[in-house]
Design a protein around this motif. Sequence first.
Motif, short mmCIF file in Angstrom:
data_model
loop_
_atom_site.label_atom_id
_atom_site.label_comp_id
_atom_site.label_asym_id
_atom_site.label_seq_id
_atom_site.Cartn_x
_atom_site.Cartn_y
_atom_site.Cartn_z
N GLN A 46 0.83 -1.20 0.00
CA GLN A 46 0.00 0.00 0.00
C GLN A 46 0.87 1.25 0.00
OE1 GLN A 46 -1.84 -1.14 3.74
NE2 GLN A 46 -1.08 0.70 4.71
N THR A 47 0.25 2.39 -0.28
CA THR A 47 0.98 3.64 -0.33
C THR A 47 1.57 3.97 1.04
OG1 THR A 47 -1.05 4.85 0.13
CG2 THR A 47 -0.44 4.59 -2.17
N LYS A 51 7.97 2.02 -1.10
CA LYS A 51 8.28 1.26 -2.31
C LYS A 51 9.41 1.92 -3.11
CE LYS A 51 4.18 1.07 -4.29
NZ LYS A 51 3.23 1.71 -3.36
N GLU A 152 3.76 2.03 -9.59
CA GLU A 152 2.34 2.39 -9.62
C GLU A 152 1.67 1.76 -10.84
OE1 GLU A 152 0.89 3.77 -7.21
OE2 GLU A 152 2.33 5.02 -6.14
N ALA A 183 0.03 -0.93 -5.73
CA ALA A 183 -0.68 -0.95 -4.44
C ALA A 183 -1.74 -2.04 -4.43
CB ALA A 183 -1.32 0.41 -4.18
N THR A 184 -2.24 -2.40 -5.62
CA THR A 184 -3.23 -3.48 -5.74
C THR A 184 -2.81 -4.40 -6.88
OG1 THR A 184 -4.60 -2.20 -7.28
CG2 THR A 184 -5.10 -1.98 -4.93
N ARG A 305 -1.54 9.48 -5.78
CA ARG A 305 -0.54 8.43 -5.71
C ARG A 305 0.86 8.99 -5.57
NH1 ARG A 305 -1.98 3.47 -7.92
NH2 ARG A 305 -4.23 3.24 -7.92
N HIS A 329 -5.77 4.87 -1.72
CA HIS A 329 -4.60 5.64 -2.11
C HIS A 329 -4.68 7.06 -1.55
CE1 HIS A 329 -3.73 2.27 -4.55
NE2 HIS A 329 -4.65 2.52 -5.47
#
Length: 434
Positions: A46-47, A51, A152, A183-184, A305, A329
């Motif tokens: 997740q954000t 990352k 992303e 994130a997904t 994002r 997000h």
Amino acid sequence: MGFQDLNINKQILMALEEAGFENPTPIQEEVFSVSRSGKDLIGIAQTGTGKTLAYLIPMLMKLHYAQGLVPRALVVVPTRELVVQVCESVELLTEYMDIRCVGVYGGTNIRTQQDKVFEGVDLLVATPGRFMDIYYNGIIRTKMIKTVVVDEADRLMDLGFLPQLKGIFEVLPEKHQTMLFSATFSEAVESLSRDFLKEPVRVEVARQATPVEHVEQFRYDVPNITTKINLLKVLLADKERYKKVMIFTETKKNADRIVERLADHWKGELSVIHSNKAQNTRLNALRAFKEGEARILVASDVAARGIDVQDVTHVINFDIPSLAEEYVHRIGRTARAGKEGVAISFVSEIEEDRFTDIERLINQSVEVLDLPEKLEISQLLLEEEQVQTSNIVYQQGRQQGGGAFHQKKAKNSYTAEDNRRNVMRKRNAKKKKK
């Protein structure tokens, strides 16, 4: 575990220490060994989990020092803001290294960017469209690119960049390492990974669409856009509580509308970013918010994002995103690095189905707050709201056999008392479910 336990080189360790980083996040810890092995990788996190540093640290260690004129590593991101942010992170990490990083993105002079690439670059950070533009102009040579990051990835898919991504992979050398971060893990991202990654190692440090752990989530049930703006005025007047606020809208029109209506109260404290703003205007607005010159940043979802701003106390969803994942997000802009934060959503009756989808996605009910007593509830519907409301009433009329007179009456009969009753009805319904 500290960064020194990951066998990171001395130059990067010094830069991390100087910037105040002590321990790697879970995604950084998990990604490091896989990245160093040269295997393809899918990173799901997740954000706000780090990352960017997760892929940059091992990538910069592989580059080691400036060499030749053509890029040896490529990072692809969906927005110009993310290009700038990744380049800033590279600058932070290479304080004691000789690595040339160039960022390229649309909306600005392509010749200036081409000149920088032509002068020599080790790491190229690019939006997909601008990469292909410069490539077709004969400036980017890809034969030495050995490491590729697609960051992303879900956002890239949402924005329709698949054709450009395919074009990029077609011109890359056959032998290279690809790391994909998202994130997904949607169907589109899964399809992308099947097409362009070879036997990837999957690293997932959080369940898909898990809200940030330390974010308190609330909602207000608000009848229309005008009342939402009135509610913003009431909340933001409390400067002690609302110290650093991001307000998200789904449309550029609403972002501009908010700034226009709030300017009389807090003109010097407002910044706004969306895709219609000039590049320098957007970057200056983000800088002012990061550095504390502006207390309030109004942003369309282009900024939801990747923008890493510390100490955001509140995220306010002025309108509810059409994609439930965007909610996650958005609220990830607060409560970063283990800190606490608050997310508040303004939900109109038109948006109720969208918010139900969000609660289903995050697997929890969001607490409904009472509207402030001094809030002025407007009955004015703006043009776009009238269209949406008419469509809803028309569908209801067709189902119930109602005529045009009943549709018109239903459209214009919304009052403050109706709003109060709706709030009570929804609360009682939720209590019954529990």
